[in-house]
Design a protein around this motif. Structure first.
Motif, PDB file in Angstrom:
ATOM      1  N   ASP A   1       0.834  -1.202   0.000  1.00  0.00           N
ATOM      2  CA  ASP A   1       0.000   0.000   0.000  1.00  0.00           C
ATOM      3  C   ASP A   1       0.868   1.251   0.000  1.00  0.00           C
ATOM      4  O   ASP A   1       0.577   2.238  -0.689  1.00  0.00           O
ATOM      5  CB  ASP A   1      -0.920   0.023   1.224  1.00  0.00           C
ATOM      6  CG  ASP A   1      -2.041  -0.988   1.113  1.00  0.00           C
ATOM      7  OD1 ASP A   1      -2.462  -1.259  -0.025  1.00  0.00           O
ATOM      8  OD2 ASP A   1      -2.498  -1.491   2.161  1.00  0.00           O
ATOM      9  N   TYR A   2       1.939   1.186   0.780  1.00  0.00           N
ATOM     10  CA  TYR A   2       2.816   2.353   0.905  1.00  0.00           C
ATOM     11  C   TYR A   2       3.437   2.710  -0.443  1.00  0.00           C
ATOM     12  O   TYR A   2       3.533   3.891  -0.804  1.00  0.00           O
ATOM     13  CB  TYR A   2       3.905   2.080   1.946  1.00  0.00           C
ATOM     14  CG  TYR A   2       4.811   3.259   2.210  1.00  0.00           C
ATOM     15  CD1 TYR A   2       4.471   4.226   3.150  1.00  0.00           C
ATOM     16  CD2 TYR A   2       6.019   3.412   1.527  1.00  0.00           C
ATOM     17  CE1 TYR A   2       5.295   5.313   3.395  1.00  0.00           C
ATOM     18  CE2 TYR A   2       6.849   4.491   1.762  1.00  0.00           C
ATOM     19  CZ  TYR A   2       6.481   5.426   2.696  1.00  0.00           C
ATOM     20  OH  TYR A   2       7.297   6.513   2.925  1.00  0.00           O
ATOM     21  N   ILE A   3       3.851   1.712  -1.201  1.00  0.00           N
ATOM     22  CA  ILE A   3       4.534   1.961  -2.479  1.00  0.00           C
ATOM     23  C   ILE A   3       3.600   2.646  -3.475  1.00  0.00           C
ATOM     24  O   ILE A   3       4.041   3.351  -4.395  1.00  0.00           O
ATOM     25  CB  ILE A   3       5.087   0.636  -3.064  1.00  0.00           C
ATOM     26  CG1 ILE A   3       6.227   0.913  -4.046  1.00  0.00           C
ATOM     27  CG2 ILE A   3       3.996  -0.183  -3.706  1.00  0.00           C
ATOM     28  CD1 ILE A   3       7.485   1.392  -3.426  1.00  0.00           C
ATOM     29  N   GLU A   4       2.296   2.481  -3.290  1.00  0.00           N
ATOM     30  CA  GLU A   4       1.338   3.084  -4.209  1.00  0.00           C
ATOM     31  C   GLU A   4       1.132   4.580  -3.961  1.00  0.00           C
ATOM     32  O   GLU A   4       0.742   5.306  -4.875  1.00  0.00           O
ATOM     33  CB  GLU A   4      -0.012   2.361  -4.107  1.00  0.00           C
ATOM     34  CG  GLU A   4       0.014   0.944  -4.646  1.00  0.00           C
ATOM     35  CD  GLU A   4      -1.362   0.307  -4.640  1.00  0.00           C
ATOM     36  OE1 GLU A   4      -2.343   1.062  -4.492  1.00  0.00           O
ATOM     37  OE2 GLU A   4      -1.453  -0.925  -4.784  1.00  0.00           O
ATOM     38  N   ILE A   5       1.362   5.029  -2.726  1.00  0.00           N
ATOM     39  CA  ILE A   5       1.105   6.444  -2.417  1.00  0.00           C
ATOM     40  C   ILE A   5       2.373   7.240  -2.157  1.00  0.00           C
ATOM     41  O   ILE A   5       2.329   8.472  -2.079  1.00  0.00           O
ATOM     42  CB  ILE A   5       0.170   6.571  -1.190  1.00  0.00           C
ATOM     43  CG1 ILE A   5       0.811   5.929   0.044  1.00  0.00           C
ATOM     44  CG2 ILE A   5      -1.188   5.952  -1.482  1.00  0.00           C
ATOM     45  CD1 ILE A   5       0.015   6.147   1.313  1.00  0.00           C
ATOM     46  N   ALA A   6       3.531   6.547  -2.013  1.00  0.00           N
ATOM     47  CA  ALA A   6       4.786   7.243  -1.721  1.00  0.00           C
ATOM     48  C   ALA A   6       5.285   7.991  -2.952  1.00  0.00           C
ATOM     49  O   ALA A   6       5.016   7.582  -4.092  1.00  0.00           O
ATOM     50  CB  ALA A   6       5.844   6.234  -1.258  1.00  0.00           C
ATOM     51  N   PRO A   7       6.011   9.081  -2.756  1.00  0.00           N
ATOM     52  CA  PRO A   7       6.588   9.778  -3.914  1.00  0.00           C
ATOM     53  C   PRO A   7       7.579   8.867  -4.637  1.00  0.00           C
ATOM     54  O   PRO A   7       8.339   8.137  -3.993  1.00  0.00           O
ATOM     55  CB  PRO A   7       7.288  10.984  -3.283  1.00  0.00           C
ATOM     56  CG  PRO A   7       7.477  10.636  -1.854  1.00  0.00           C
ATOM     57  CD  PRO A   7       6.342   9.745  -1.482  1.00  0.00           C
TER      58      PRO A   7
END
Length: 408
Positions: free
Chosen positions: A206-212
């Protein structure tokens, strides 16, 4: 009532509320307050130092880089429980409209890299994409600044049972990805995972989808004066050490393998030494002052009550009985003063805590007054009162009745 008991009763009635005892009461209140505060500082900062290093995952997180961009040998190092890409070292923050009220809702999201470091106290841990676990002292806002001071509104802290299963949406930093919704499924122990009170954990995918997509950018200008932006890609790896005691061993292994690295969180040891040893020094000075004041006032009080001691001896009271009466009087005074000192300390502690330490509270630092410091301060004060009182009065009562009456 026999004559001896009669004079004992008169002694307490005439002296327990005397002006000198009232003055001593006030002095002991100030001494108690100062001693509790100094001992509390020593215990609190030492406990915070140990707690932060033990439970804050940042002190077990090391960012590693290698010029050859080859990290295979990291797998050979003992005590490493997670090896992830550098993109996971940071955090993503954004406004969250679901928590908007008179304040602007804002959450900080981190990728959960080590499940064993999380202590769930309500709900459950992460299992599926689109889930989040948050601080059990849940304050989904940024700190506000009023009159140049940070403000944290305690009435805006949301209880876990009121926020469980709540869904929020956070904007993606990646323009190619859509905004993502998360459902809160649990709350972790803030004392064992020190983060800002608005920090939630999500799964790596999930983090990789919203991280810059980039760590940063270099801005320059071409010959025509046009702005040129060159993205800086994430480099290196993030490793998690199993225990803070093993961080030094892992660093040594990294040195041997020619990795460059830095620890994500570090304590300023010089600052910690100051806040640890300064209160000890102040406490020692206070104890010296206490001894001096107790000696001064006890001696003065004894001089003013020489006739009373002589009468008690004439009525048949032995020295140990007279000493016991005097010690009880001073113990009562010091105990009352100490109780008042505790009340003042708690009131001042809460005022100072929410006036000057809001930023630390928001960062997840657990700041509480120490019951142990109160116990230690009480024992120190009472022992000094008893020992000094007994020693001084015993020396006076060793004289004859005529010498006691004539003493100055």
């Amino acid at each position: 009532m026999n004559q001896k008991m009669k004079y004992k009763a008169i002694y307490f009635k005439r002296h327990i509320l005397s002006l000198k005892n009232v003055i001593m009461l006030i002095i002991f209140i100030l001494i108690s307050l100062g001693l509790i505060f100094s001992i509390s500082l020593v215990i609190t900062f030492n406990d915070l130092k140990n707690t932060i290093q033990k439970y804050n995952i940042g002190f077990r997180t090391i960012v590693v880089r290698n010029e050859l961009d080859n990290y295979d040998t990291l797998n050979d190092i003992e005590h490493i429980v997670a090896i992830e890409d550098a993109i996971y070292k940071g955090e993503v923050g954004g406004e969250v409209k679901e928590f908007d009220s008179d304040l602007k809702g804002y959450l900080t999201l981190r990728a959960l890299l080590d499940s064993n470091s999380i202590d769930i106290v309500y709900g459950r841990n992460l299992e599926n994409p689109g889930e989040a676990i948050c601080n059990n002292i849940f304050y989904p806002y940024n700190l506000t600044v009023v009159d140049n001071q940070f403000q944290l509104y305690k009435n805006k802290i949301i209880a876990p049972e009121d926020a469980i299963n709540k869904v929020f949406t956070i904007n993606s930093y990646n323009n190619e990805k859509e905004n993502k919704k998360f459902k809160i499924v649990g709350f972790y122990n803030s004392q064992k995972n020190e983060n800002t009170l608005n920090t939630c954990y999500i799964l790596k995918e999930d983090y990789i989808e919203i991280a810059p997509p980039y760590e940063g950018a270099i801005i320059s200008y071409d010959e025509a004066g046009n702005e040129v932006i060159k993205p800086i890609e994430y480099k290196g790896k993030v490793i998690i050490v199993d225990n803070v005691e093993n961080v030094g061993t892992v660093k040594k292994s990294l040195n041997d393998l020619n990795y460059s690295y830095y620890t994500y969180s570090e304590i300023d040891e010089n600052f910690m030494r100051i806040v640890t040893y300064l209160p000890i020094f102040v406490g020692i000075i206070l104890i010296i002052i206490i001894i001096w004041l107790v000696n001064l006032f006890v001696k003065k009080k004894i001089n003013d009550k020489n006739k009373t001691y002589a009468i008690l001896k004439i009525t048949g009271c032995i020295d140990d009985e007279i000493i016991k009466i005097d010690v009880i009087e001073n113990v009562i005074i010091s105990t009352i003063a100490f109780i008042v000192g505790i009340i003042l300390y708690i009131v001042l502690f809460e005022i100072l805590k929410y006036k000057y330490l809001i930023d630390y509270i928001y960062q997840g630092v657990n700041i509480t007054f120490s019951s142990l410091s109160i116990l230690i301060a009480f024992v120190i004060i009472e022992l000094l009162v008893i020992v000094v009182n007994k020693r001084t009065l015993k020396k006076r009562l060793s004289n004859t009745i005529n010498q006691i009456i004539g003493s100055v």
